[in-house]
Design an enzyme around this catalytic site. Sequence first.
Site, PDB file in Angstrom:
ATOM      1  N   LEU A 136       0.775  -1.287  -0.003  1.00  0.00           N
ATOM      2  CA  LEU A 136       0.135   0.046  -0.043  1.00  0.00           C
ATOM      3  C   LEU A 136       0.896   1.231  -0.065  1.00  0.00           C
ATOM      4  CD1 LEU A 136      -2.584  -1.050   2.668  1.00  0.00           C
ATOM      5  CD2 LEU A 136      -3.089  -1.019   0.450  1.00  0.00           C
ATOM      6  N   ASP A 137       0.293   2.330  -0.696  1.00  0.00           N
ATOM      7  CA  ASP A 137       1.160   3.695  -0.630  1.00  0.00           C
ATOM      8  C   ASP A 137       1.282   3.797   1.016  1.00  0.00           C
ATOM      9  OD1 ASP A 137       0.764   3.625  -3.451  1.00  0.00           O
ATOM     10  OD2 ASP A 137      -0.862   4.722  -3.406  1.00  0.00           O
ATOM     11  N   ARG A 138       2.277   4.854   1.383  1.00  0.00           N
ATOM     12  CA  ARG A 138       2.530   5.232   2.532  1.00  0.00           C
ATOM     13  C   ARG A 138       1.296   5.728   3.357  1.00  0.00           C
ATOM     14  NH1 ARG A 138       6.784   7.306   5.665  1.00  0.00           N
ATOM     15  NH2 ARG A 138       8.425   6.906   3.905  1.00  0.00           N
ATOM     16  N   THR A 140      -1.800   5.242   2.514  1.00  0.00           N
ATOM     17  CA  THR A 140      -3.144   4.188   2.528  1.00  0.00           C
ATOM     18  C   THR A 140      -3.017   3.451   3.438  1.00  0.00           C
ATOM     19  OG1 THR A 140      -3.193   4.858   0.039  1.00  0.00           O
ATOM     20  CG2 THR A 140      -4.606   2.759   0.982  1.00  0.00           C
ATOM     21  N   ARG A 237      -6.515   6.122  -7.371  1.00  0.00           N
ATOM     22  CA  ARG A 237      -6.163   7.672  -7.389  1.00  0.00           C
ATOM     23  C   ARG A 237      -6.121   8.265  -8.539  1.00  0.00           C
ATOM     24  NH1 ARG A 237      -1.109   7.700  -3.510  1.00  0.00           N
ATOM     25  NH2 ARG A 237      -1.325   9.930  -3.401  1.00  0.00           N
TER      26      ARG A 237
END
Length: 301
Positions: A136-138, A140, A237
């Site tokens: 996951l993105d930082r 998220t 996104r």
Amino acid sequence: MTSRRYLKYRVTETDKKVIRKFLVHKKFSSSQLHNLKNKGGLIFVNHRQRHFNYQMKTGDEILIVMSVETPSDLIKPMPGQVDVIYEDKYFLVINKPPGIASLPAKALTSKTMANIVKYYLEQNGENGTIHLVTRLDRDTSGLMVFAKNSYAHSMLDQILHSDHFQKYYLAIIYGHMEPESGLIDLPIGIDQSAFYLRTIDHDNGKPSKTIYKTVERFSRGSLLKLKLLTGRTHQIRVHLKASGHPIFGDYMYTNQEEPLINRQALHCAELKIVHPVTGELLDLQAPLPEDMTRLCQTLRG
């Protein structure tokens, strides 16, 4: 710490009977077969050691002793909070908080979920080798999957973009999607203005599909449930920005500060996984985090 993994099977009437073919049918990759043969792995049939060419019979019990996996020194174990949603001897599913990266960037020693999970595994007597299945993105939050060995990693990779591994997200967006549910089918490529950004690219982008459904409408926003059909970087996104309804707090794709939340309001809320070894259907869920819950309450007025 190093450790061995053991896999047990009983040979059925429909199974391949030659050990090598049996293991290929059980989704062992060529590299795993190589390691099993050349790096200290062992195979026992009815408690007697055998080799790949051995012919088994229906009812035989086969025990695979996997070769030892030595954890890499590139990821240092670091103590931290691990919110375990599911764990067995094959894989671990955790609920990642926002504000922490999944993996260390090159030449960085900051704490990431990989560092914390490695510490967690070693403290519990497990092999600390990190096999990250989903990331996951930082900023998220939500469910992440770590395999505990290369065999489980390979098995999960093979189902990752199939109906046996379904990922669902919750996002809070500006405005309202019209229609309220549907499919976003737009190719995604690298943004030429910045390598870390993604954009819709009809010429060179990779096919990307996201299913969405409106869960709740607010006066100036909506709560969506989204299902990924592909796994592109920043897919949700970018797709939501392209639809004209970017995610609250997603500064990277809106270039505007959001006073109501200090990160993109995106959360991996549910995983439906057909366990690649046991065949059990796992429906794993992580509740909406506090900051997104507050944002919903504010938007409700």
